[in-house]
Design an enzyme around this catalytic site. Structure first.
Site, PDB file in Angstrom:
ATOM      1  N   GLY A   1      46.466  35.225  39.386  1.00 19.26           N
ATOM      2  CA  GLY A   1      45.269  34.344  37.824  1.00 19.26           C
ATOM      3  C   GLY A   1      45.078  35.247  36.925  1.00 19.26           C
ATOM      4  O   GLY A   1      45.920  36.991  37.526  1.00 19.26           O
ATOM      5  N   GLU A   2      45.630  35.242  35.874  1.00 20.06           N
ATOM      6  CA  GLU A   2      45.878  36.725  34.567  1.00 20.06           C
ATOM      7  C   GLU A   2      45.175  36.250  33.835  1.00 20.06           C
ATOM      8  O   GLU A   2      44.794  35.015  33.301  1.00 20.06           O
ATOM      9  CB  GLU A   2      47.582  36.068  34.397  1.00 20.06           C
ATOM     10  CG  GLU A   2      48.187  36.776  33.322  1.00 20.06           C
ATOM     11  CD  GLU A   2      49.873  36.849  33.076  1.00 20.06           C
ATOM     12  OE1 GLU A   2      50.507  37.243  32.471  1.00 20.06           O
ATOM     13  OE2 GLU A   2      49.887  36.053  34.858  1.00 20.06           O
TER      14      GLU A   2
ATOM     15  N   GLY B   1      44.321  38.237  29.296  1.00 16.84           N
ATOM     16  CA  GLY B   1      44.314  38.645  29.068  1.00 16.84           C
ATOM     17  C   GLY B   1      44.894  40.369  28.937  1.00 16.84           C
ATOM     18  O   GLY B   1      45.619  40.861  28.143  1.00 16.84           O
TER      19      GLY B   1
ATOM     20  N   VAL C   1      45.451  39.267  38.216  1.00 18.21           N
ATOM     21  CA  VAL C   1      45.005  39.606  39.475  1.00 18.21           C
ATOM     22  C   VAL C   1      46.055  39.025  40.822  1.00 18.21           C
ATOM     23  O   VAL C   1      46.110  37.871  40.638  1.00 18.21           O
ATOM     24  CB  VAL C   1      43.678  39.434  40.189  1.00 18.21           C
ATOM     25  CG1 VAL C   1      42.680  39.137  41.656  1.00 18.21           C
ATOM     26  CG2 VAL C   1      42.380  39.486  38.853  1.00 18.21           C
TER      27      VAL C   1
ATOM     28  N   LYS D   1      43.294  43.993  41.570  1.00 16.50           N
ATOM     29  CA  LYS D   1      43.891  43.582  39.947  1.00 16.50           C
ATOM     30  C   LYS D   1      43.828  45.245  39.397  1.00 16.50           C
ATOM     31  O   LYS D   1      43.850  45.918  39.651  1.00 16.50           O
ATOM     32  CB  LYS D   1      41.680  43.650  39.089  1.00 16.50           C
ATOM     33  CG  LYS D   1      42.344  42.982  37.584  1.00 16.50           C
ATOM     34  CD  LYS D   1      40.514  42.393  37.439  1.00 16.50           C
ATOM     35  CE  LYS D   1      40.646  41.921  35.954  1.00 16.50           C
ATOM     36  NZ  LYS D   1      39.266  41.654  35.636  1.00 16.50           N
TER      37      LYS D   1
ATOM     38  N   ASP E   1      29.893  37.454  29.492  1.00 18.26           N
ATOM     39  CA  ASP E   1      31.262  37.411  29.432  1.00 18.26           C
ATOM     40  C   ASP E   1      30.893  35.523  30.408  1.00 18.26           C
ATOM     41  O   ASP E   1      31.843  35.196  30.750  1.00 18.26           O
ATOM     42  CB  ASP E   1      32.364  37.525  29.470  1.00 18.26           C
ATOM     43  CG  ASP E   1      33.481  36.803  29.141  1.00 18.26           C
ATOM     44  OD1 ASP E   1      33.486  35.772  28.495  1.00 18.26           O
ATOM     45  OD2 ASP E   1      34.792  36.653  30.073  1.00 18.26           O
TER      46      ASP E   1
END
Length: 169
Positions: free
Chosen positions: A21-22, A24, A28, A43, A138
């Site tokens: 995953g990516e 901002g 990872v 990460k 978040d």
């Protein structure tokens, strides 16, 4: 600058397998721990993020915050460090499944009892964080990971990148 290409060895002990995953500021990847012979998630900050000291500081804060929380519902941090180039990295347990945002996109609304169970698991993670003075800041479906390799599947809270310690700004 670190390459995220499969086969790249990071910190002399993690061989990148693939990008998971990516976000901002970071990316990872799944990686094979060469010394322990196990799969982990690593990460790393994106090259453009390294130019911003506040982002690098937030990355370190995320590692410290996550590692202090002892809950089955928070992804475990296994290692942190910096490459010879100074680029920071964080190694976490490898999770199988997908985030709740993806789950909802693929399957639509879930049964009420299951949704309540997942919310309670997220609350358990938040309660543990709050005991240690950490505010996540978040909370959203994409930061709640549904671990399908657990029976029954469990939720793990991810991404403490914008968390704050109570009493700080």
């Amino acid at each position: 600058m670190t390459s995220f290409a499969p086969g790249t060895v990071v910190a002399g002990k993690f061989r990148i397998e693939r990008v998971l995953g990516e976000g901002g500021m970071g990316i990872v990847c799944s990686a094979h721990h060469l010394h322990l012979g196990r799969l982990v998630a690593i990460k790393l900050l994106k090259p453009e993020a390294l130019a911003h000291p506040d982002i690098v500081t937030r990355f370190g804060n995320e590692a410290r915050s996550s590692s202090r929380i002892q809950s089955e519902h928070v992804a475990r941090v296994l290692d942190v460090g910096a490459l010879d180039s100074g680029e920071p990295y964080m190694v976490m347990e490898y999770l199988e499944g997908r985030d709740l945002g993806e789950e909802l996109d693929r399957n639509g609304p879930m049964p009420e009892a299951l949704a309540v169970d997942y919310v309670l698991q997220a609350c358990d993670a938040l309660a543990e964080a709050h005991k240690r003075g950490i505010v996540h800041r978040d909370l959203k479906p994409s930061n709640l990971f549904l671990c399908k390799n657990q029976k029954p599947p469990i939720i793990k809270l991810l991404d403490f990148g914008v968390s704050k310690f109570q009493g700080t700004s």
